[in-house]
Motif scaffolding. Structure first.
Motif, PDB file in Angstrom:
ATOM      1  N   HIS A  99       1.021  -1.032   0.077  1.00  0.00           N
ATOM      2  CA  HIS A  99      -0.047   0.073   0.379  1.00  0.00           C
ATOM      3  C   HIS A  99       1.343   0.687  -0.224  1.00  0.00           C
ATOM      4  O   HIS A  99       0.534   2.669  -0.901  1.00  0.00           O
ATOM      5  CB  HIS A  99      -0.779  -0.482   1.329  1.00  0.00           C
ATOM      6  N   ASP A 138       1.630   4.239  -2.783  1.00  0.00           N
ATOM      7  CA  ASP A 138       0.517   5.836  -2.753  1.00  0.00           C
ATOM      8  C   ASP A 138       2.250   6.722  -2.451  1.00  0.00           C
ATOM      9  O   ASP A 138       2.313   7.578  -3.522  1.00  0.00           O
ATOM     10  CB  ASP A 138       0.935   5.644  -1.124  1.00  0.00           C
ATOM     11  N   GLU A 180     -13.768   8.102  -2.602  1.00  0.00           N
ATOM     12  CA  GLU A 180     -12.831   8.674  -1.520  1.00  0.00           C
ATOM     13  C   GLU A 180     -12.903  10.678  -2.228  1.00  0.00           C
ATOM     14  O   GLU A 180     -12.535  11.040  -0.505  1.00  0.00           O
ATOM     15  CB  GLU A 180     -11.592   8.709  -1.926  1.00  0.00           C
ATOM     16  N   ALA A 193      -6.969  11.498  -3.461  1.00  0.00           N
ATOM     17  CA  ALA A 193      -8.890  10.657  -4.151  1.00  0.00           C
ATOM     18  C   ALA A 193      -7.519   9.357  -5.037  1.00  0.00           C
ATOM     19  O   ALA A 193      -7.506   8.725  -4.883  1.00  0.00           O
ATOM     20  CB  ALA A 193      -9.747  10.815  -4.729  1.00  0.00           C
ATOM     21  N   ARG A 223      -4.203   9.155  -5.012  1.00  0.00           N
ATOM     22  CA  ARG A 223      -3.245   8.598  -4.355  1.00  0.00           C
ATOM     23  C   ARG A 223      -3.840   7.235  -3.714  1.00  0.00           C
ATOM     24  O   ARG A 223      -3.722   6.029  -3.590  1.00  0.00           O
ATOM     25  CB  ARG A 223      -3.296   9.731  -3.184  1.00  0.00           C
ATOM     26  N   HIS A 224      -5.200   7.426  -2.702  1.00  0.00           N
ATOM     27  CA  HIS A 224      -5.914   6.628  -2.514  1.00  0.00           C
ATOM     28  C   HIS A 224      -6.148   5.446  -3.278  1.00  0.00           C
ATOM     29  O   HIS A 224      -6.319   4.190  -3.231  1.00  0.00           O
ATOM     30  CB  HIS A 224      -7.012   7.525  -1.754  1.00  0.00           C
ATOM     31  N   GLU A 274      -4.696   1.391  -3.149  1.00  0.00           N
ATOM     32  CA  GLU A 274      -5.792   0.516  -3.062  1.00  0.00           C
ATOM     33  C   GLU A 274      -5.316  -0.929  -4.414  1.00  0.00           C
ATOM     34  O   GLU A 274      -5.945  -2.207  -3.712  1.00  0.00           O
ATOM     35  CB  GLU A 274      -7.116   1.079  -2.393  1.00  0.00           C
TER      36      GLU A 274
END
Length: 804
Positions: free
Chosen positions: A8, A12, A312, A322, A324-325, A329
């Protein structure tokens, strides 16, 4: 570990770099796409069966040996239909057609027709070789009737070049050999150039009176290319429209519709463009498999990315956050799914047939390019634009909506009925397995392509005519000693073999030196039909052939070499299926070796090549599918940390192949070169969803410690993405159902069936197996409800929201 905090953080960090270098990423892909577009015109199309085989393949070597002796074994043929073939106008047009073909078609050798053929007659000096039909064609009706009677009295003509009722005629244009890999100015194979030119001549208005129907492999290649190029474009355009509609309904955002389609198109441009620069050629009928593989993967990856991004974004309002999220994920699951999908597709390389290898390499290349673009370019593009607080009319949504809650409820039902689910799966497996044993490995142009395709209907009509044929192949006998072909015992054994060949179901007629020798024997005996037979002695055979050659005869040398130790038999087929052809070729080869133990027996021609190729493809694809299963299982086991997990994860991935194979067996759909590519393709598609499901279920379990709760959270977070991805892919392939080609209809139906089976297996069987085998370890509590709290699953460290 598939999805961990470590991975993760890595993705990121990648997302941070992408956001910092947005314009550099855009510039890189702009250059890459431009490079690909510049290479597209360099792509060559090739449907020649000669280029299917690898350089060291025995079939290819046999073909090369044949051509060294007898030249090209391909031809252009035209079936002519009229009320009376021996009408002056009809004969004049047949002769004009033959001369136009001979004059204008590239690499034309000579025409064989009732108007242009050797006709032997006896005279005071021995044998005279001339033409049955004078030039110009006489208009005297009684004379033409006399010529008709004379021609139809000869077995070499009646039922071969002209039907016995004189309503059909067969015009054959023989071709000179041309260099392997030779292409025209458009980069297309020479067989296509020959076929296109022949078709343009046959379809001229001045030949309409003949009702001509063209055939022969060059013509079929040109027709096939023209049809599939047009049909491919039609299906692709329709597919884009259907995909856009379904994506619009599913994602309810214009960006979600445009970006996946654009990504897929750009990936296709880049991969095909690179192949163009590399000088790669392709068979147009095989294009759709890698293209739709790329489109399907692009849609699946993009939907997962979009779901996390928008969730997000609606939660925080921060667009870059959002991005990056979403990358964090989905990055590792997408990377691993791309790797396993490519591994499954690379198993195509085990098949020693060039179009199949091209399909695997191209599809794998498209998957890699789609992953690269969705993983880097798409996040960069999503980062542009205002945050949610600047978008009017938008309401920040809750993490879970009605659809997610429904899926969560479904997960509870699944976990409550494990025995029923496993029992149902076992029963279906037995039924479908029984269907697999009924599968027939065969290619039949009517069953595979269908008679709704105009050129297929035409050549089928030609094949079922009185004198026309569908395909041909050649038997080559090579003796060590010179002059063996003149030996009576050799000729009589050959006569026996040909009689047996003529009785085979798919064989329509055979051509060899025998009819010429028999005809010569009849001619020197004043045309007495009783002497249409082989001479009794070697000396008589030699004398007949000498008289024939002195009289100007040349046809005999198309069937033997000058040393009289190599012999050719051409077999024309009125019908074809690869299974029957394989049996007939094997029988002929075995029988020939039995009758001629002193000779080398070889096969050549389009049917022999295609039949051998079909057998290679069938065996190779089944082997490659098994290899793909092993590769994916090992990769799964390695990444998940145990072989047991790898095997469990493969059960839902076998389900599509099981469903497709079983239905094909029970419904009588043959396993041919096209349908056999479906199973590896489905494995590549289904493994994506399995990886996403198991990786997120594992992460949820690590945070919750409960199988039931981790499945509920997994269904809520990525269940809708899996359903949406499957629905979009099914809709994408549903456009095939509108095609007139059976191969596309079958592809659409079977792919939809396979994707549905994969989705049901992931949603029903996988959760039950994961809990039954304690795949993630022991639960940390026996009561799931203790672990489920209103804000998420408590791990003791933090509360996880929006696990995906």
């Amino acid at each position: 570990m598939m999805q961990s905090e470590f991975m993760h953080r890595i993705f990121d960090r990648l997302a941070r770099h992408l956001l910092n270098w947005r314009w550099a990423v855009i510039l890189f892909f702009s250059v890459l796409v431009g490079f690909g577009m510049a290479g597209l015109p360099r792509i060559g199309l090739d449907t020649s069966s000669e280029n299917w085989f690898m350089e060291d393949d025995p079939m290819r070597k046999s073909e090369e040996a044949f051509k060294e002796i007898f030249g090209n074994n391909e031809y252009v043929a035209v079936l002519v239909t009229a009320e009376n073939i021996f009408d002056a106008e009809v004969l004049t047009r047949i002769r004009a057609l033959g001369r136009a073909l001979e004059r204008e078609v590239p690499y034309a050798d000579a025409v064989l027709s009732i108007a242009d053929m050797e006709f032997t007659e006896g005279d005071d000096f021995g044998i005279h070789v001339g033409q049955l039909i004078p030039d110009p064609v006489p208009g005297d009706v009684p004379l033409l009737e006399a010529l008709k009677k004379k021609g139809l009295s000869r077995p070499m003509i009646a039922g071969r070049l002209v039907s016995e009722d004189a309503k059909e005629a067969w015009v054959l244009l023989r071709l000179k050999p041309y260099a392997e890999g030779l292409r025209d100015e458009h980069g297309n194979g020479m067989d296509m150039a020959i076929g296109e030119k022949a078709l343009s001549i046959v379809n001229r208005p001045e030949f309409a009176i003949l009702q001509p129907m063209a055939s022969g492999m060059p013509v079929i290649s040109a027709d096939k290319t023209a049809f599939f190029k047009k049909e491919t474009v039609r299906n692709m355009m329709l597919s884009i429209v259907v995909t856009a509609l379904v994506l619009g309904i599913a994602l309810r955002t214009l960006v979600g519709v445009i970006y996946p389609i654009v990504t897929a198109v750009l990936a296709i441009l880049v991969v095909f463009g690179i192949e163009g620069w590399m000088g790669v050629t392709m068979d147009p009928s095989m294009v759709l498999v890698p293209v739709y593989m790329g489109v399907a993967v692009s849609i699946g990856y993009a939907i997962h990315l979009f779901r996390f991004f928008y969730r997000e974004l609606y939660r925080t309002g921060d667009r870059k956050g959002a991005v990056r999220h979403a990358v964090a994920e989905t990055g590792w699951p997408m990377a691993f799914t791309a790797l396993t999908t490519m591994g499954a597709l690379m198993a195509f390389l085990l098949v020693d047939v060039k179009p199949i290898r091209w399909t695997g390499m191209t599809a794998a290349g498209l998957v890699a390019m789609v992953w690269l673009m969705v993983g880097t370019l798409l996040p960069v593009l999503l980062s542009f634009g205002p945050g949610l607080e600047k978008v009017s009319g938008k309401k920040r949504e809750e993490a879970a909506g009605p659809a997610e809650n429904m899926l969560a409820a479904a997960s509870v039902s699944v976990m409550r009925h494990p025995k029923k689910i496993l029992l149902g799966f076992a029963i279906l497996t037995l039924i479908l397995s029984a269907g697999i044993f009924r599968l027939e490995v065969s290619f039949d142009i009517r069953k595979t392509f269908g008679l709704k395709i105009p050129y297929v209907a035409r050549i089928d009509q030609v094949g079922h005519s009185q004198v026309g044929s569908l395909y041909s192949w050649d038997l080559l006998l090579t003796f060590d000693a010179e002059g063996m072909i003149r030996e009576p015992h050799v000729l009589r054994r050959l006569e026996t073999l040909i009689q047996e060949m003529d009785s085979l179901p798919l064989t329509k007629k055979t051509t060899s030196i025998l009819p010429i020798i028999k005809d010569l024997n009849q001619v020197v005996h004043d045309g007495d039909p009783a002497f249409y037979a082989l001479p009794e002695t070697r000396e008589m055979t030699a004398q007949l052939l000498l008289l024939y050659e002195n009289g100007g005869g040349e046809e005999a040398r198309r069937w033997t070499d000058y040393e009289d130790r190599r012999l050719r038999v051409m077999v024309e087929m009125g019908d074809y299926n690869s299974r029957g052809a394989r049996e007939e070729l094997a029988y002929v080869k075995k029988r020939a070796k039995s009758l001629f133990p002193e000779a080398h027996v070889g096969l050549a021609g389009s049917v022999a090549r295609f039949t051998v190729m079909q057998n290679l493809v069938s065996k190779g694809q089944l082997m490659s599918f098994g290899m793909a299963l092993c590769i994916v299982s090992l990769l799964m086991g390695f990444v998940f940390g145990s072989l047991r997990m790898g095997l469990i994860s493969m059960i839902p991935n076998i389900a599509p192949a099981l469903a497709v194979g079983g239905v094909m067996g029970w419904c009588g759909i043959p396993l041919d070169m096209m349908t056999i590519t479906i199973m590896p393709m489905l494995l590549g598609l289904s493994v994506d969803d399995t990886i996403h499901f198991i990786s997120h279920a594992r992460l949820a379990f690590e945070r919750c410690g409960s199988y039931a709760e981790s499945m509920r959270r997994t269904f809520m977070t990525i269940g809708l993405s899996l359903v949406m991805t499957s629905l979009v892919i099914i809709a994408n392939f549903s456009v095939y159902l509108t095609s007139v080609a059976k191969v596309y209809v079958n592809l659409g139906l079977l792919t939809a069936l396979g994707i549905t089976a994969a989705l049901l297996a992931d949603g029903l069987v996988t959760p039950v197996l994961l809990k039954a085998t304690r795949a993630f370890g022991k639960e940390r509590s026996g009561k799931d409800e203790v672990l489920a709290e209103e804000g998420g699953c408590r791990t003791g460290i933090k509360t996880v929201e929006g696990i995906a």
